[in-house]
Design an enzyme around this catalytic site. Sequence first.
Site, PDB file in Angstrom:
ATOM      1  N   LYS A 184     -13.169 -42.676  46.814  1.00 15.74           N
ATOM      2  CA  LYS A 184     -12.489 -41.386  46.800  1.00 15.74           C
ATOM      3  C   LYS A 184     -13.051 -40.526  47.927  1.00 15.74           C
ATOM      4  O   LYS A 184     -14.131 -39.957  47.823  1.00 15.74           O
ATOM      5  CB  LYS A 184     -12.688 -40.652  45.473  1.00 15.74           C
ATOM      6  CG  LYS A 184     -11.764 -39.423  45.350  1.00 15.74           C
ATOM      7  CD  LYS A 184     -12.281 -38.401  44.374  1.00 15.74           C
ATOM      8  CE  LYS A 184     -13.273 -37.445  45.003  1.00 15.74           C
ATOM      9  NZ  LYS A 184     -12.693 -36.578  46.066  1.00 15.74           N
ATOM     10  N   GLU A 259     -26.938 -39.262  46.672  1.00 17.32           N
ATOM     11  CA  GLU A 259     -27.502 -38.610  47.856  1.00 17.32           C
ATOM     12  C   GLU A 259     -26.980 -37.186  47.823  1.00 17.32           C
ATOM     13  O   GLU A 259     -25.807 -36.933  48.066  1.00 17.32           O
ATOM     14  CB  GLU A 259     -27.083 -39.353  49.122  1.00 17.32           C
ATOM     15  CG  GLU A 259     -27.906 -38.971  50.343  1.00 17.32           C
ATOM     16  CD  GLU A 259     -27.314 -37.795  51.085  1.00 17.32           C
ATOM     17  OE1 GLU A 259     -27.835 -36.673  50.895  1.00 17.32           O
ATOM     18  OE2 GLU A 259     -26.343 -37.975  51.827  1.00 17.32           O
ATOM     19  N   CYS A 293     -26.597 -32.410  54.885  1.00 19.98           N
ATOM     20  CA  CYS A 293     -27.595 -32.340  53.819  1.00 19.98           C
ATOM     21  C   CYS A 293     -29.011 -32.411  54.369  1.00 19.98           C
ATOM     22  O   CYS A 293     -29.948 -31.902  53.751  1.00 19.98           O
ATOM     23  CB  CYS A 293     -27.351 -33.458  52.812  1.00 19.98           C
ATOM     24  SG  CYS A 293     -27.172 -35.087  53.580  1.00 19.98           S
ATOM     25  N   GLU A 393     -29.386 -24.134  49.204  1.00 19.35           N
ATOM     26  CA  GLU A 393     -28.738 -24.788  50.339  1.00 19.35           C
ATOM     27  C   GLU A 393     -27.502 -23.997  50.763  1.00 19.35           C
ATOM     28  O   GLU A 393     -26.545 -23.869  50.010  1.00 19.35           O
ATOM     29  CB  GLU A 393     -28.345 -26.219  49.971  1.00 19.35           C
ATOM     30  CG  GLU A 393     -27.759 -27.001  51.126  1.00 19.35           C
ATOM     31  CD  GLU A 393     -27.405 -28.424  50.746  1.00 19.35           C
ATOM     32  OE1 GLU A 393     -27.579 -29.328  51.590  1.00 19.35           O
ATOM     33  OE2 GLU A 393     -26.947 -28.635  49.604  1.00 19.35           O
TER      34      GLU A 393
END
Length: 499
Positions: A184, A259, A293, A393
């Site tokens: 996906k 992750e 990231c 973040e």
Amino acid sequence: MLDKNRAVDPKKLRRQLFINGQFVDAADGATIEVSDPHDGSKLVDIAEAKAADVDKAVAAARAAFPAWKKMDGADCSRLLYKLADALEARFDEFTELEALDTGHPIKDTQRLDLPRTLLNFRYFAGIADKIDGRQVPVEPGFLNVVKRQPVGVVGQIVPWNFPLMFCSWKLGPALAAGNTIVMKPSELTPLSTLRMAEVMSEVGFPDGVVNIVPGYGHTAGQHLAEHPDVNKISFTGSTATGRKIVEASAGNLKRVSLELGGKGPNIVFEDATIPAAVGGSAFAIFHNQGQACIAGSRLLLHEDIADEFLEKFIGLAESIKLGHPLDPETEMGPLTSKLHLDRVLAYIERCKQDGNKILTGGSQPDDAALANGYYLKPTIVEAKPGDTVFQEEVFGPFVTVTRFSNDAEALKLANDTSYGLGSGLWTNNLQRAHRFADDIEAGMVWVNCYKRVHPGSPFGGVGQSGYGRDLGIESLEEYTEPKSIWINYDAKIPPFYSR
């Protein structure tokens, strides 16, 4: 200047789901609008996968698994090499398509995104016929061998920030290990993945081995994670969504690798080579508009060189050329979506509320040519350890600056978040470099460089940055199960019960 001779024809973009070797409409006919981040205009409507479509894709992958599992490793290797060659032959098309869909500058898709994609596929093509087991020394008269076998049907959920490259990270080791895939891609950036599926079919991948079902996370992604006939989920994305993936996977105890987010410390010591540290730190945070990231989003500066460093770093940030992703002179493009731009702008407002000093940036550019796009100036902000933007973040061209006075303080600051993905340090002291590499709580540490990746080196984190690894030999362990086989080859050894 924009090249008027475009390699991508918007009218020919793939718009359907790819299931069992065929492009098909969604079962209920639903579609998703994919936008151009440069100006917010519609690129194309694509089919939206929902539960019924995911079911079809999983069934196709399940049906294809027995034959793919038994395919000779050399044949799998040849297909992966052929895929890499076919992508390379379409270099202009894929680099332009990725830039158009994501906002990556074309110079980056040409220099990094597609070359890394090719390198990943070729690396795992070279491994596909070399996955072996081991013999274990056990009692005399017995042979014990351990084979590594594919886990089965793998669900893979790929984020929007590096769709082409992350597809290769996921597909390469999973296919080399003998698994079949339901992938996906993000509903925001599905175009290169759908085109790749078409190329995979053209080079000879059997029907059902790879299925592509773009859709929303709360529908298609959720159903894939919950699906009882999926043996493993590999997810790259936010930590919040990662937790939901784990909960959804519990129904059949499927294997999970995650992750997730990061808040990378990037430490510049007093003995660092300043020009290299300035350039490397800029790449660490401003490449791909900070949407990574592993971005070096917390800049930790020794107080003795902080002023000198910041003078050069701010100057470099202010010189970065923002512009259309397809302009070869552009150094930083737009953020990928309006929703994400608004999220980053909200963090800038939080800085103002919390009293963080904005050293540069903090707003959208004044250029009228960029007014309708999702652009943001490179932003540098002073922050303290307890500040929101030091801990959370932001995922944009946004870096915090914090000063330290000694090594102990630097290490404490580096480890003062719940994340542990990427990290970096700039020093010419070899002993310090080794000590910090050991003591920083992160899955990856770069010394006098940042954001270096290679398919031979494992990629992943600790803590709230997830578990499991992409890339490297270690990634094959994520896609295989060890099977222990005992053989009694000595007829003199009786079974425990005999008559």
